[in-house]
Design a protein around this motif. Sequence first.
Motif, mmCIF file in Angstrom:
data_model
loop_
_atom_site.group_PDB
_atom_site.id
_atom_site.type_symbol
_atom_site.label_atom_id
_atom_site.label_comp_id
_atom_site.label_asym_id
_atom_site.label_seq_id
_atom_site.Cartn_x
_atom_site.Cartn_y
_atom_site.Cartn_z
ATOM 1 N N LEU A 89 -26.459 -48.420 -10.419
ATOM 2 C CA LEU A 89 -26.075 -48.277 -9.011
ATOM 3 C C LEU A 89 -26.575 -46.956 -8.447
ATOM 4 O O LEU A 89 -26.729 -46.816 -7.229
ATOM 5 N N LEU A 90 -26.823 -45.988 -9.334
ATOM 6 C CA LEU A 90 -27.211 -44.627 -8.945
ATOM 7 C C LEU A 90 -28.464 -44.213 -9.715
ATOM 8 O O LEU A 90 -28.731 -44.726 -10.806
ATOM 9 N N LEU A 91 -29.213 -43.274 -9.157
ATOM 10 C CA LEU A 91 -30.444 -42.813 -9.780
ATOM 11 C C LEU A 91 -30.186 -41.607 -10.676
ATOM 12 O O LEU A 91 -29.663 -40.582 -10.221
ATOM 13 N N ALA A 92 -30.560 -41.732 -11.940
ATOM 14 C CA ALA A 92 -30.311 -40.660 -12.902
ATOM 15 C C ALA A 92 -31.137 -39.418 -12.599
ATOM 16 O O ALA A 92 -30.646 -38.286 -12.691
ATOM 17 N N GLU A 93 -32.399 -39.610 -12.217
ATOM 18 C CA GLU A 93 -33.302 -38.468 -12.070
ATOM 19 C C GLU A 93 -33.009 -37.615 -10.849
ATOM 20 O O GLU A 93 -33.499 -36.486 -10.735
ATOM 21 N N ALA A 94 -32.190 -38.135 -9.932
ATOM 22 C CA ALA A 94 -31.921 -37.406 -8.689
ATOM 23 C C ALA A 94 -30.631 -36.594 -8.739
ATOM 24 O O ALA A 94 -30.306 -35.874 -7.794
ATOM 25 N N GLN A 95 -29.879 -36.663 -9.834
ATOM 26 C CA GLN A 95 -28.562 -36.029 -9.877
ATOM 27 C C GLN A 95 -28.663 -34.509 -9.974
ATOM 28 O O GLN A 95 -29.516 -33.969 -10.668
ATOM 29 N N ARG A 96 -27.759 -33.853 -9.248
ATOM 30 C CA ARG A 96 -27.669 -32.390 -9.273
ATOM 31 C C ARG A 96 -26.223 -31.975 -9.083
ATOM 32 O O ARG A 96 -25.500 -32.555 -8.257
ATOM 33 N N GLU A 97 -25.778 -30.975 -9.846
ATOM 34 C CA GLU A 97 -24.442 -30.410 -9.634
ATOM 35 C C GLU A 97 -24.507 -29.425 -8.473
ATOM 36 O O GLU A 97 -25.513 -28.721 -8.301
ATOM 37 N N PHE A 98 -23.425 -29.363 -7.674
ATOM 38 C CA PHE A 98 -23.459 -28.481 -6.509
ATOM 39 C C PHE A 98 -22.174 -27.688 -6.294
ATOM 40 O O PHE A 98 -22.136 -26.798 -5.440
ATOM 41 N N ILE A 227 -29.262 -33.829 -0.898
ATOM 42 C CA ILE A 227 -28.775 -33.337 -2.191
ATOM 43 C C ILE A 227 -29.344 -31.951 -2.482
ATOM 44 O O ILE A 227 -28.632 -31.063 -2.970
ATOM 45 N N ALA A 228 -30.607 -31.741 -2.162
ATOM 46 C CA ALA A 228 -31.200 -30.411 -2.335
ATOM 47 C C ALA A 228 -30.509 -29.393 -1.428
ATOM 48 O O ALA A 228 -30.280 -28.235 -1.825
ATOM 49 N N PHE A 229 -30.151 -29.822 -0.231
ATOM 50 C CA PHE A 229 -29.496 -28.939 0.739
ATOM 51 C C PHE A 229 -28.136 -28.448 0.228
ATOM 52 O O PHE A 229 -27.702 -27.338 0.563
ATOM 53 N N LEU A 230 -27.474 -29.259 -0.601
ATOM 54 C CA LEU A 230 -26.148 -28.898 -1.103
ATOM 55 C C LEU A 230 -26.155 -27.592 -1.891
ATOM 56 O O LEU A 230 -25.126 -26.922 -2.005
ATOM 57 N N ASN A 231 -27.307 -27.227 -2.451
ATOM 58 C CA ASN A 231 -27.407 -25.988 -3.230
ATOM 59 C C ASN A 231 -28.153 -24.887 -2.503
ATOM 60 O O ASN A 231 -28.424 -23.830 -3.089
ATOM 61 N N GLN A 232 -28.487 -25.108 -1.256
ATOM 62 C CA GLN A 232 -29.170 -24.082 -0.482
ATOM 63 C C GLN A 232 -28.145 -23.138 0.173
ATOM 64 O O GLN A 232 -26.978 -23.511 0.335
ATOM 65 N N PRO A 233 -28.561 -21.914 0.534
ATOM 66 C CA PRO A 233 -27.611 -20.904 1.028
ATOM 67 C C PRO A 233 -26.668 -21.357 2.145
ATOM 68 O O PRO A 233 -25.464 -21.043 2.068
ATOM 69 N N PRO A 234 -27.118 -22.092 3.176
ATOM 70 C CA PRO A 234 -26.163 -22.483 4.228
ATOM 71 C C PRO A 234 -25.018 -23.339 3.698
ATOM 72 O O PRO A 234 -23.847 -23.112 4.038
ATOM 73 N N ALA A 235 -25.341 -24.308 2.828
ATOM 74 C CA ALA A 235 -24.295 -25.152 2.250
ATOM 75 C C ALA A 235 -23.471 -24.385 1.231
ATOM 76 O O ALA A 235 -22.241 -24.527 1.169
ATOM 77 N N ARG A 236 -24.146 -23.543 0.422
ATOM 78 C CA ARG A 236 -23.440 -22.760 -0.591
ATOM 79 C C ARG A 236 -22.370 -21.874 0.048
ATOM 80 O O ARG A 236 -21.245 -21.752 -0.450
ATOM 81 N N GLU A 237 -22.697 -21.273 1.194
ATOM 82 C CA GLU A 237 -21.734 -20.435 1.905
ATOM 83 C C GLU A 237 -20.532 -21.250 2.374
ATOM 84 O O GLU A 237 -19.383 -20.795 2.292
ATOM 85 N N LEU A 238 -20.782 -22.459 2.843
ATOM 86 C CA LEU A 238 -19.698 -23.317 3.320
ATOM 87 C C LEU A 238 -18.802 -23.753 2.166
ATOM 88 O O LEU A 238 -17.571 -23.750 2.290
#
Length: 247
Positions: A89-98, A227-238
Motif C-alpha cells: 500500500l506504501l512505497l518502501a524507498e520513499a520513507q523518511r523519518e521527520f 516528504i522532503a519538505f518535512l525535514n527542511q528548515p521551515p517545517a523543522r521549525e514548526l
Amino acid sequence: MRVLFLLLLALASLTPAAAQQLTVAAAASLTEAMQDVARAFEAARPGVSVQLELGASGTLLHDIASGKPADVFASADADTLARGIQRRLLLAEAQREFATNALVLVVPTDRSSPVQRLQDLSRPEIRRIAMGRTATVPAGRYAKQAIDALRLWPALQQKIVFGDSVRAVLEAVASGDADAGFVYATDVALAGKRVRVVQTLTVQTPIRYPATVVAGSRNQALAREFIAFLNQPPARELFNRHGFGAP
C-alpha cells in the motif's frame, strides 16, 4: 463569430488553473503541527492545496487499504508504516523519518491523585486508565510496552479504558472520565491546565514519525516533495514549535 471565439479564449486565459491537491493522511498527534506545515508548503508551492486526513495511524492505513485516496502517509510509528509496505500500500524507498516524541503519564489536575509514577496505577483507588487501542493507535502500543516492562499488565488490564486515538485518551483524562492516561508529550499543552504530567516514560521502541508515498497516489512526485519538505528548515521549525524533536 470569430470575435466571440477570441473573447471566450481571452476569458479562459484569465481563469485560474485548478489547484493541484495533495492528500496527506497523518497521525492525530500531528494535527496542529501538520496544519502549520501544510500551510507553509502551500505558501512555498503556489497552486498546490494540501488536504489533511487525521486519525489513528492504524485506522488511516485501513482507510487506504479500503481505497480511500491519499498521497502521503505520515505515521506515529514505524510498525504501522512497515505493515503498509508489506501489503504494498506504501512505497518502501520513499520513507523518511521527520519527527520524534515522548510518552507521558498524565492525571487530571482537578482532583488529588495518588499517582506519582506508573507503578501507582495498581493502587485500588485508581479505577480507570485510558490508553489507545493497541491494534490501531501507536501510543497504545507504546503504553503497553511501558506497562509490560514493569510486568504490570495483569494487575492493570481490567482498569484499562481504550480510546480510538491519542486525542481521545487526552480528553478522557482532561474531562475526569479517567483517573490517568498515556499520551504524547506534545499533546499535553492542548489540554491547558486540565492535566498534569506525573512521569515521562521509557519505552522499548523509540517514538519516531516516518512518512512515505502511498502506492496508489496519482501525485507521487508532489508527494515526494512534501516528504522532503518535512525535514527542511521551515517545517523543522514548526515541528519544534509544537514540541516535536528531530529524528
